[in-house]
Design an enzyme around this catalytic site. Structure first.
Site, PDB file in Angstrom:
ATOM      1  N   GLU A   1       5.250  -2.156  -4.710  1.00 40.59           N
ATOM      2  CA  GLU A   1       4.420  -3.182  -5.394  1.00 40.59           C
ATOM      3  C   GLU A   1       5.152  -3.552  -7.003  1.00 40.59           C
ATOM      4  O   GLU A   1       5.343  -3.251  -7.453  1.00 40.59           O
ATOM      5  CB  GLU A   1       3.054  -2.694  -5.720  1.00 40.59           C
ATOM      6  CG  GLU A   1       2.635  -2.470  -4.381  1.00 40.59           C
ATOM      7  CD  GLU A   1       1.069  -1.620  -4.902  1.00 40.59           C
ATOM      8  OE1 GLU A   1       0.125  -1.545  -3.982  1.00 40.59           O
ATOM      9  OE2 GLU A   1       0.693  -0.831  -6.025  1.00 40.59           O
ATOM     10  N   CYS A   2       5.333  -5.009  -7.040  1.00 44.15           N
ATOM     11  CA  CYS A   2       5.907  -5.445  -8.138  1.00 44.15           C
ATOM     12  C   CYS A   2       7.136  -4.643  -8.523  1.00 44.15           C
ATOM     13  O   CYS A   2       8.024  -5.291  -8.549  1.00 44.15           O
ATOM     14  CB  CYS A   2       4.882  -5.470  -9.391  1.00 44.15           C
ATOM     15  SG  CYS A   2       5.052  -6.531 -10.654  1.00 44.15           S
TER      16      CYS A   2
END
Length: 454
Positions: free
Chosen positions: A328-329
């Protein structure tokens, strides 16, 4: 009780964290909670309370889960302090305040204390407080803490102006440069990057709050909150192997963004969550069967991440072998070939770089095809916040699709995206990841093409 403010920058975090630390110093067991999709403020809460950080967000978790998650997070505590987000009534754009601090305060029926920066006003503070007190009858504004006062005379002027409003003053705090906390483009600098200084800061904050705030009055106020009823949220226990299977979860200064419930969900699925610091650890944990890279600020530590060649190579080998990987990210950036010109893990045929523009906001996304985490058409709510770009923005198969575009990279063994999804709102994602890890085979949810690698 809920600690709110007219807007950002009034001192919610310093007051909330200082209050948690001051109450703990007095022997209370304090539970800290943050409204909204924030990882940084909860890090300070965790340090102040010595308990896991928690978030409450109707958009990410669902309205019906807010009270159960509060009951779960505050179990065994004497008092729960909930720090708001932005201004009291600011929520998701275009929704009339959905997921705002006021929304959460109504859901948990808790009194609200308004922290007001009084540095540039005197009697006008009373007009501000009166407006907030009357704006929404469903929100119980129970008191105000005046922040950044310049003098005793300044304080007296505001106190006198507040008398006709009927809103009591519960604290008066003078300007104090000692309690200043450094910030970055997305908020405060995470605790994980300045742990020792953050501990010293909290000692100062606790003293500052104890001197300027009526702690006993605040405790009495919290005691007037309505009793919470309903089921306590619990991660669903799934059939587990005889021995927990290790899963490496990115940690350390570069990867500080992780929801507490994510680890609880994975543990309930029979996985042994092992912290992995990509700055220092040279290899994946022994027996590792899955990887989870959450958020953080890898761009700040890009040089050190690049220098750890051994781990980068180990991650790439594991991904090529089909080990389930969720990113994530910040995790998405780490899996790219390079970040700002520095070599990363090279799992994805993409490059990443910092930009001058940021992406920030709630998103409603759909899985365009079956992948490691979700089946085709699976719908989630999430949050995006970063100042980087990845080229290309997606692989042959996108992780999610929103606003008419695809984003991220996905296959039967990989899910990498900018979108942060609170898995407490979608526990099936944790279950799908865990099944892929435990089965040791491709295609836990649906078969897909292998993700692009270097």
């Amino acid at each position: 009780m809920v600690i709110a403010a007219p807007g950002s920058g009034h001192g919610k975090t310093t007051v909330a964290a200082g209050l948690m630390a001051a109450l703990r110093d007095r022997g209370m067991v304090v539970s800290g909670h943050k409204v909204g999709p924030d990882y940084i403020d909860p890090g300070y809460h965790a340090l102040a309370t010595a308990r896991p950080p928690r978030n409450l967000d109707p958009f990410l978790q669902g309205e019906h889960r807010v009270v159960p998650l509060l009951l779960h997070g505050a179990a065994g505590a004497d008092i729960a302090v909930i720090e708001g987000v932005m201004g009291l009534f600011d929520g998701a754009l275009g929704t009339e305040g959905f997921a705002s601090t006021a929304h959460v305060a109504r859901l948990v029926d808790a009194p609200v204390v308004l922290v007001v920066d009084a540095s540039a006003a005197s009697r006008s503070v009373a007009a501000t407080v009166l407006g907030f007190a009357r704006y929404d009858p469903g929100v119980r504004l129970a008191g105000v803490i005046l922040n950044k006062l310049g003098s005793s005379r300044h304080e007296e002027e505001i106190r006198a102006a507040l008398i006709p409003t009927g809103v009591p003053v519960l604290g008066a705090l003078r300007r104090n440069d000692i309690v200043h906390t450094p910030s970055r483009h997305l908020g405060l600098v995470p605790v994980g990057e300045r742990a020792e200084r953050a501990r010293r800061l909290l000692v100062d904050l606790a003293g500052w709050l104890a001197d300027g705030v009526d702690l006993a009055a605040l405790v009495r106020l919290a005691g007037q909150a309505s009793p919470l009823t309903g089921e306590v949220w619990q991660p669903e226990r799934r059939a587990a192997p005889a021995h927990p299977v290790p899963v490496a979860v990115a940690a350390g200064p570069a990867f500080t963004f992780r929801y507490t419930e994510t680890v609880e969900l994975l543990t309930a699925c029979g996985l042994d969550v092992v912290d992995l610091d990509p700055l220092r650890d040279k290899a994946l944990p022994e027996g590792c069967a899955g990887l989870y890279f959450g958020g953080g600020f890898p761009e700040v530590h890009a040089e050190e991440l690049a220098a750890n060649r051994d781990l980068r190579a180990d991650v790439a080998r594991a991904a090529r072998r089909g080990m389930p990987v969720v990113a994530e990210c910040a995790g998405l950036l780490y899996l790219c070939r390079e970040l700002d010109g520095r070599p990363m893990a090279g799992v994805l045929a993409a490059t990443a770089r910092m930009t001058s523009r940021g992406a920030l906001g709630y998103r409603t996304a759909t899985a365009p095809s079956a992948n490691l985490l979700a089946g085709e058409g699976h719908r989630v709510t999430g949050h995006e916040f970063h100042r980087t770009e990845v080229v290309p923005t997606q692989g042959e198969t996108a992780a999610w699709r929103w606003d008419g575009r695809g984003e991220g990279f996905a296959s039967a063994t990989l899910h990498a995206s900018y979108l942060h999804v609170h898995w407490a709102g979608y526990p099936e994602l944790a279950g799908n990841f865990a099944r892929a890890v435990l089965s040791g085979r491709t295609g836990a949810v649906g078969q897909g093409r292998a993700h692009p690698t270097r």
